[in-house]
Design a protein around this motif. Structure first.
Motif, PDB file in Angstrom:
ATOM      1  N   LEU A 167       0.823  -1.210   0.000  1.00 40.21           N
ATOM      2  CA  LEU A 167       0.000   0.000   0.000  1.00 40.21           C
ATOM      3  C   LEU A 167       0.858   1.260   0.000  1.00 40.21           C
ATOM      4  CD1 LEU A 167      -2.639  -1.174   2.630  1.00 40.21           C
ATOM      5  CD2 LEU A 167      -2.835  -1.271   0.131  1.00 40.21           C
ATOM      6  N   ARG A 168       0.230   2.407  -0.215  1.00 39.03           N
ATOM      7  CA  ARG A 168       0.971   3.667  -0.216  1.00 39.03           C
ATOM      8  C   ARG A 168       1.431   4.055   1.181  1.00 39.03           C
ATOM      9  NH1 ARG A 168      -2.157   7.945  -4.225  1.00 39.03           N
ATOM     10  NH2 ARG A 168      -1.778   6.804  -6.191  1.00 39.03           N
ATOM     11  N   SER A 169       0.660   3.637   2.167  1.00 40.05           N
ATOM     12  CA  SER A 169       1.025   4.002   3.546  1.00 40.05           C
ATOM     13  C   SER A 169       2.191   3.186   4.082  1.00 40.05           C
ATOM     14  CB  SER A 169      -0.195   3.821   4.461  1.00 40.05           C
ATOM     15  OG  SER A 169      -0.650   2.479   4.415  1.00 40.05           O
ATOM     16  N   GLU A 170       2.483   2.047   3.454  1.00 43.50           N
ATOM     17  CA  GLU A 170       3.589   1.200   3.909  1.00 43.50           C
ATOM     18  C   GLU A 170       4.911   1.771   3.418  1.00 43.50           C
ATOM     19  OE1 GLU A 170       2.916  -2.761   2.677  1.00 43.50           O
ATOM     20  OE2 GLU A 170       1.040  -3.011   3.806  1.00 43.50           O
ATOM     21  N   HIS A 171       5.961   1.649   4.264  1.00 44.18           N
ATOM     22  CA  HIS A 171       7.296   2.124   3.909  1.00 44.18           C
ATOM     23  C   HIS A 171       8.216   0.935   3.660  1.00 44.18           C
ATOM     24  CE1 HIS A 171       6.259   6.262   4.930  1.00 44.18           C
ATOM     25  NE2 HIS A 171       5.664   5.793   6.041  1.00 44.18           N
ATOM     26  N   PRO A 172       9.146   1.060   2.734  1.00 39.91           N
ATOM     27  CA  PRO A 172      10.059  -0.055   2.467  1.00 39.91           C
ATOM     28  C   PRO A 172      11.029  -0.245   3.613  1.00 39.91           C
ATOM     29  CG  PRO A 172      10.696   1.880   1.200  1.00 39.91           C
ATOM     30  CD  PRO A 172       9.382   2.205   1.858  1.00 39.91           C
ATOM     31  N   PRO A 173      11.570  -1.451   3.767  1.00 41.12           N
ATOM     32  CA  PRO A 173      12.537  -1.693   4.847  1.00 41.12           C
ATOM     33  C   PRO A 173      13.832  -0.924   4.606  1.00 41.12           C
ATOM     34  CG  PRO A 173      12.382  -3.606   3.425  1.00 41.12           C
ATOM     35  CD  PRO A 173      11.293  -2.679   3.000  1.00 41.12           C
ATOM     36  N   MET A 174      14.358  -0.324   5.662  1.00 42.52           N
ATOM     37  CA  MET A 174      15.559   0.496   5.582  1.00 42.52           C
ATOM     38  C   MET A 174      16.738  -0.258   6.185  1.00 42.52           C
ATOM     39  SD  MET A 174      14.199   3.082   4.098  1.00 42.52           S
ATOM     40  CE  MET A 174      15.483   4.307   4.208  1.00 42.52           C
ATOM     41  N   ASP A 175      17.927   0.366   6.066  1.00 40.11           N
ATOM     42  CA  ASP A 175      19.176  -0.161   6.626  1.00 40.11           C
ATOM     43  C   ASP A 175      19.520  -1.542   6.068  1.00 40.11           C
ATOM     44  OD1 ASP A 175      19.306   2.154   8.077  1.00 40.11           O
ATOM     45  OD2 ASP A 175      18.343   1.276   9.862  1.00 40.11           O
ATOM     46  N   LEU A 176      19.283  -1.748   4.785  1.00 41.78           N
ATOM     47  CA  LEU A 176      19.677  -2.984   4.110  1.00 41.78           C
ATOM     48  C   LEU A 176      20.804  -2.643   3.149  1.00 41.78           C
ATOM     49  CD1 LEU A 176      16.194  -4.638   3.352  1.00 41.78           C
ATOM     50  CD2 LEU A 176      17.813  -5.227   5.165  1.00 41.78           C
ATOM     51  N   HIS A 177      22.005  -3.194   3.389  1.00 43.20           N
ATOM     52  CA  HIS A 177      23.182  -2.895   2.572  1.00 43.20           C
ATOM     53  C   HIS A 177      23.737  -4.201   2.002  1.00 43.20           C
ATOM     54  CE1 HIS A 177      23.200   1.226   4.092  1.00 43.20           C
ATOM     55  NE2 HIS A 177      23.011   0.715   5.323  1.00 43.20           N
ATOM     56  N   SER A 178      24.327  -4.097   0.849  1.00 42.96           N
ATOM     57  CA  SER A 178      24.975  -5.256   0.205  1.00 42.96           C
ATOM     58  C   SER A 178      26.269  -4.784  -0.450  1.00 42.96           C
ATOM     59  CB  SER A 178      24.043  -5.897  -0.843  1.00 42.96           C
ATOM     60  OG  SER A 178      23.771  -4.960  -1.868  1.00 42.96           O
ATOM     61  N   LYS A 179      27.182  -5.719  -0.650  1.00 43.20           N
ATOM     62  CA  LYS A 179      28.476  -5.390  -1.246  1.00 43.20           C
ATOM     63  C   LYS A 179      28.387  -5.206  -2.762  1.00 43.20           C
ATOM     64  CE  LYS A 179      31.137  -7.805   2.289  1.00 43.20           C
ATOM     65  NZ  LYS A 179      32.128  -8.870   2.563  1.00 43.20           N
ATOM     66  N   ARG A 180      27.303  -5.650  -3.300  1.00 47.89           N
ATOM     67  CA  ARG A 180      27.150  -5.558  -4.756  1.00 47.89           C
ATOM     68  C   ARG A 180      26.734  -4.147  -5.150  1.00 47.89           C
ATOM     69  NH1 ARG A 180      22.991  -9.193  -8.411  1.00 47.89           N
ATOM     70  NH2 ARG A 180      23.676  -8.423 -10.466  1.00 47.89           N
ATOM     71  N   SER A 181      27.449  -3.605  -6.124  1.00 48.02           N
ATOM     72  CA  SER A 181      27.154  -2.266  -6.617  1.00 48.02           C
ATOM     73  C   SER A 181      26.510  -2.380  -7.992  1.00 48.02           C
ATOM     74  CB  SER A 181      28.433  -1.430  -6.712  1.00 48.02           C
ATOM     75  OG  SER A 181      28.146  -0.156  -7.245  1.00 48.02           O
ATOM     76  N   LEU A 182      25.275  -1.926  -8.104  1.00 45.28           N
ATOM     77  CA  LEU A 182      24.553  -2.000  -9.365  1.00 45.28           C
ATOM     78  C   LEU A 182      24.853  -0.833 -10.288  1.00 45.28           C
ATOM     79  CD1 LEU A 182      21.082  -3.158  -8.022  1.00 45.28           C
ATOM     80  CD2 LEU A 182      22.923  -4.562  -8.969  1.00 45.28           C
ATOM     81  N   ILE A 183      25.554   0.164  -9.790  1.00 46.47           N
ATOM     82  CA  ILE A 183      25.886   1.332 -10.607  1.00 46.47           C
ATOM     83  C   ILE A 183      27.272   1.118 -11.215  1.00 46.47           C
ATOM     84  CG2 ILE A 183      26.253   3.819 -10.605  1.00 46.47           C
ATOM     85  CD1 ILE A 183      24.399   3.969  -8.186  1.00 46.47           C
ATOM     86  N   LYS A 184      27.324   1.092 -12.506  1.00 44.68           N
ATOM     87  CA  LYS A 184      28.591   0.878 -13.190  1.00 44.68           C
ATOM     88  C   LYS A 184      29.322   2.206 -13.353  1.00 44.68           C
ATOM     89  CE  LYS A 184      26.997  -3.131 -15.785  1.00 44.68           C
ATOM     90  NZ  LYS A 184      26.822  -3.724 -17.130  1.00 44.68           N
TER      91      LYS A 184
END
Length: 250
Positions: A91-108
């Motif tokens: 829903l719009r009122s729900e917020h995505p989970p925060m503080d999730l980090h990974s070593k993989r970088s999707l930005i080239k």
């Protein structure tokens, strides 16, 4: 008084009268069946079908595709790729989970790729151009390591030729030491060559003195013999003129 006329006497008048009896006709035991069958066939052909036929109903007329065979109906199959139920849309009122980090970088990284500048040469007035590397104007083959050197296959071939010549010379030396062969000197070679040339000139004179018309077997054989001798002498003279070193077997 009238006279009575008696029949003429004949021996046939004294024979007893023959009684002709007719033989009883034989009847088949299947005759009643045939008569009944014949009667039914004749009765069936009296009219064009039965006398009284029920009139068809107007609703039962021949409909389109009514006589075609009906195929069984194919049941629709539903193929489900995913058997489990997918989660609902957030829903719009729900917020995505925060503080999730990974070593993989999707930005080239957008670093520029170095490109080599291509140089072309224009060889016509209409602007036809070709890459300078493939045009033949750049000394590309001269800079190779194997440029100006004899190829390996030619080196192997020359080694094989030298080896065969050495083996042949060794064989000749062994034969000369054993006394089985001797080498002709230059004076003997020239003397034999002059003798062969003289013999060839004599054969040419004999061949030119032959008659023009060869009408006998003897003349034809003589001509063929002279031609064979001349051909053999010419090959021997060419052998003596070509090779300076000649060996003769004893």
């Amino acid at each position: 008084m009238a006279k009575t006329i008696s029949p003429q006497e004949s021996i046939y008048n004294y024979l007893p009268d023959q009684v002709h009896t007719e033989k009883p006709k034989s009847k088949s035991k299947f005759r009643p069946v045939l008569i009944l069958k014949d009667k039914t066939l004749k009765d069936a052909m009296k009219t064009m079908g039965p006398a009284k036929v029920a009139t068809p109903s107007p609703d039962k007329y021949l409909k389109k595709h009514s006589k075609e065979p009906k195929l069984p109906q194919i049941k629709e199959r539903c193929h489900r790729m995913c058997t489990t139920k997918k989660p609902a849309v957030p829903l719009r009122s729900e917020h995505p989970p925060m503080d999730l980090h990974s070593k993989r970088s999707l930005i080239k990284p957008t670093t520029p790729v170095p490109t080599k500048q291509l140089v072309a040469s224009v060889d016509s007035s209409r602007g036809h151009k070709e890459l300078l590397e493939h045009s033949g104007l750049v000394p590309k083959y001269v800079n190779k390591k194997s440029y100006g050197k004899v190829p390996e296959y030619l080196q192997h071939r020359n080694e094989e030729v030298h080896r065969s010549v050495d083996e042949y010379n060794k064989y000749l030396k062994e034969q000369m030491e054993q006394g089985a062969m001797r080498q002709l000197s230059e004076e003997e070679r020239q003397a034999n060559l002059e003798r062969l040339r003289t013999t060839l000139a004599e054969l040419h004179n004999k061949y030119n003195r032959l008659p023009v018309v060869m009408d006998t077997p003897t003349r034809k054989n003589r001509k063929d013999q002279l031609e064979d001798e001349i051909k053999q002498l010419e090959s021997d003279i060419g052998l003596f003129e070509r090779f300076k070193t000649i060996y003769i077997a004893k």
